[in-house]
Every structure is written in structure tokens, then in C-alpha cells.
Design a protein around this motif. Structure first.
Motif, PDB file in Angstrom:
ATOM      1  N   THR A   1       4.893 -13.478   8.870  1.00 57.85           N
ATOM      2  CA  THR A   1       5.906 -13.559   7.816  1.00 57.85           C
ATOM      3  C   THR A   1       5.247 -13.726   6.457  1.00 57.85           C
ATOM      4  O   THR A   1       4.215 -14.395   6.349  1.00 57.85           O
ATOM      5  N   ARG A   2       5.811 -13.092   5.468  1.00 61.80           N
ATOM      6  CA  ARG A   2       5.380 -13.323   4.096  1.00 61.80           C
ATOM      7  C   ARG A   2       6.566 -13.802   3.291  1.00 61.80           C
ATOM      8  O   ARG A   2       7.711 -13.592   3.658  1.00 61.80           O
ATOM      9  N   TYR A   3       6.274 -14.445   2.165  1.00 65.18           N
ATOM     10  CA  TYR A   3       7.300 -15.077   1.353  1.00 65.18           C
ATOM     11  C   TYR A   3       7.138 -14.690  -0.119  1.00 65.18           C
ATOM     12  O   TYR A   3       6.039 -14.357  -0.564  1.00 65.18           O
ATOM     13  N   LEU A   4       8.249 -14.769  -0.820  1.00 67.21           N
ATOM     14  CA  LEU A   4       8.210 -14.642  -2.278  1.00 67.21           C
ATOM     15  C   LEU A   4       9.055 -15.774  -2.839  1.00 67.21           C
ATOM     16  O   LEU A   4      10.282 -15.737  -2.730  1.00 67.21           O
ATOM     17  N   GLN A   5       8.397 -16.776  -3.379  1.00 66.07           N
ATOM     18  CA  GLN A   5       9.091 -17.886  -4.032  1.00 66.07           C
ATOM     19  C   GLN A   5       9.364 -17.476  -5.466  1.00 66.07           C
ATOM     20  O   GLN A   5       8.428 -17.168  -6.206  1.00 66.07           O
TER      21      GLN A   5
ATOM     22  N   SER B   1      14.889 -11.336   4.196  1.00 65.32           N
ATOM     23  CA  SER B   1      16.010 -12.263   4.169  1.00 65.32           C
ATOM     24  C   SER B   1      15.838 -13.199   2.984  1.00 65.32           C
ATOM     25  O   SER B   1      14.754 -13.267   2.386  1.00 65.32           O
ATOM     26  N   GLY B   2      16.907 -13.924   2.658  1.00 62.51           N
ATOM     27  CA  GLY B   2      16.819 -14.927   1.607  1.00 62.51           C
ATOM     28  C   GLY B   2      17.418 -14.522   0.278  1.00 62.51           C
ATOM     29  O   GLY B   2      17.455 -15.329  -0.658  1.00 62.51           O
ATOM     30  N   GLY B   3      17.862 -13.291   0.163  1.00 63.46           N
ATOM     31  CA  GLY B   3      18.483 -12.874  -1.086  1.00 63.46           C
ATOM     32  C   GLY B   3      19.841 -13.527  -1.272  1.00 63.46           C
ATOM     33  O   GLY B   3      20.366 -14.182  -0.377  1.00 63.46           O
ATOM     34  N   GLY B   4      20.392 -13.348  -2.468  1.00 63.05           N
ATOM     35  CA  GLY B   4      21.702 -13.916  -2.733  1.00 63.05           C
ATOM     36  C   GLY B   4      21.993 -13.964  -4.215  1.00 63.05           C
ATOM     37  O   GLY B   4      21.309 -13.331  -5.024  1.00 63.05           O
ATOM     38  N   LEU B   5      23.010 -14.739  -4.548  1.00 64.37           N
ATOM     39  CA  LEU B   5      23.448 -14.912  -5.933  1.00 64.37           C
ATOM     40  C   LEU B   5      22.993 -16.275  -6.424  1.00 64.37           C
ATOM     41  O   LEU B   5      23.206 -17.291  -5.754  1.00 64.37           O
ATOM     42  N   VAL B   6      22.374 -16.297  -7.589  1.00 64.54           N
ATOM     43  CA  VAL B   6      21.874 -17.548  -8.168  1.00 64.54           C
ATOM     44  C   VAL B   6      22.069 -17.499  -9.674  1.00 64.54           C
ATOM     45  O   VAL B   6      22.060 -16.413 -10.271  1.00 64.54           O
ATOM     46  N   GLN B   7      22.228 -18.668 -10.272  1.00 67.53           N
ATOM     47  CA  GLN B   7      22.348 -18.724 -11.724  1.00 67.53           C
ATOM     48  C   GLN B   7      20.982 -18.627 -12.379  1.00 67.53           C
ATOM     49  O   GLN B   7      19.956 -18.981 -11.774  1.00 67.53           O
ATOM     50  N   ALA B   8      20.977 -18.156 -13.595  1.00 70.82           N
ATOM     51  CA  ALA B   8      19.734 -18.083 -14.361  1.00 70.82           C
ATOM     52  C   ALA B   8      19.071 -19.458 -14.398  1.00 70.82           C
ATOM     53  O   ALA B   8      19.753 -20.477 -14.577  1.00 70.82           O
ATOM     54  N   GLY B   9      17.756 -19.454 -14.208  1.00 65.87           N
ATOM     55  CA  GLY B   9      17.013 -20.699 -14.148  1.00 65.87           C
ATOM     56  C   GLY B   9      16.849 -21.252 -12.755  1.00 65.87           C
ATOM     57  O   GLY B   9      16.061 -22.184 -12.542  1.00 65.87           O
ATOM     58  N   GLY B  10      17.566 -20.698 -11.815  1.00 63.60           N
ATOM     59  CA  GLY B  10      17.504 -21.157 -10.436  1.00 63.60           C
ATOM     60  C   GLY B  10      16.358 -20.543  -9.662  1.00 63.60           C
ATOM     61  O   GLY B  10      15.523 -19.814 -10.220  1.00 63.60           O
ATOM     62  N   SER B  11      16.331 -20.850  -8.360  1.00 66.49           N
ATOM     63  CA  SER B  11      15.240 -20.396  -7.497  1.00 66.49           C
ATOM     64  C   SER B  11      15.793 -19.782  -6.212  1.00 66.49           C
ATOM     65  O   SER B  11      16.886 -20.141  -5.759  1.00 66.49           O
ATOM     66  N   LEU B  12      15.010 -18.888  -5.651  1.00 65.52           N
ATOM     67  CA  LEU B  12      15.264 -18.323  -4.333  1.00 65.52           C
ATOM     68  C   LEU B  12      13.932 -18.112  -3.650  1.00 65.52           C
ATOM     69  O   LEU B  12      12.914 -17.898  -4.324  1.00 65.52           O
ATOM     70  N   ARG B  13      13.938 -18.149  -2.326  1.00 63.98           N
ATOM     71  CA  ARG B  13      12.744 -17.780  -1.577  1.00 63.98           C
ATOM     72  C   ARG B  13      13.103 -16.647  -0.629  1.00 63.98           C
ATOM     73  O   ARG B  13      13.951 -16.806   0.249  1.00 63.98           O
TER      74      ARG B  13
END
Length: 122
Positions: A78-82, A7-19
Motif C-alpha cells: 500500500t502507498r499513501y498520500l497525506q 481510497s480515502g477521497g472525499g469532500l473537505v474544507q479548505a485548510g483541511g486534510s485527507l489521506r
């Protein structure tokens, strides 16, 4: 039955962050090394990062080193990818994987999630 659910995917602008998160069930989570792979359209699946069963050792692809951080919470299975400083070339479907092997090769990981889309716009 083993299940890995990203979970946690999505659309983000360049330079932004997702986890990204990956929740596991049906296996003894703390016994497995965990990894993230990704696959962009028209490309082979590629290694992104891996973390050992203890959380002590990590390994990253050169393309994400210094921008992405892999972590795990064995108590929560659970594992994460920041993912920070995202680039358009990071656009891909991201998969979590678990296995007894260690390394960058996909065959070393036995269990796989269904994937979550990450899209980085320029």
C-alpha cells in the motif's frame, strides 16, 4: 492481474486534510516506483508525487511541496498520500500509478488505478 485500488477521497474544507491510500495486488509491489497523479475537470492529468521502490527517494510537484507527503508500506502493498492544508485548486480525481521508470511523466508508469475524487470547498 494487476490491480491498484485508491481510497480515502472525499469532500473537505479548505485548510483541511485527507489521506489517500492505494492498495496493490498482482505485482511485486516492492519492485516498483509509485506515483500519484491528478486530473481536474477540463485539465490535463498532472504529476503530484512519486516515491522510489525503496522509499528512499521522493519527488513532488511544486504546487504540493510542503503540504503533501507520499509514503509506502511494502509489507502491506500500500502507498499513501497525506494531504494537508488543502486548497480548492487541489480538487481533482487522484490516480495512483506504478512503474519501473522514475520521474514526473505519466508514460513512465505502467499500471494505474481508477481514481478517487477529492473535492476541496472554499
Amino acid at each position: 492481474q494487476v490491480q491498484l485500488v485508491e481510497s480515502g477521497g472525499g469532500l473537505v474544507q479548505a485548510g483541511g486534510s485527507l489521506r489517500l491510500s492505494c492498495a496493490a495486488s498482482g505485482l511485486t509491489f516492492s519492485n516498483y516506483n509509485l506515483a500519484w497523479f491528478r486530473q481536474a475537470p477540463g485539465k490535463e492529468r498532472e504529476f503530484v508525487a512519486t516515491i522510489s521502490w525503496s522509499g528512499v527517494s521522493t519527488m513532488y510537484a511544486d504546487s504540493v511541496k510542503g503540504r503533501f507527503t507520499i509514503s509506502r508500506d511494502n509489507a502491506k502493498n500500500t502507498r499513501y498520500l497525506q494531504m494537508n492544508s488543502l486548497k480548492p485548486e487541489d480538487t481533482a480525481v487522484y490516480y495512483c500509478a506504478a512503474g519501473g521508470g522514475w520521474g514526473t511523466e505519466a508514460y513512465k508508469y505502467t499500471y494505474w488505478g481508477q481514481g478517487t475524487q477529492v473535492t476541496v470547498s472554499s
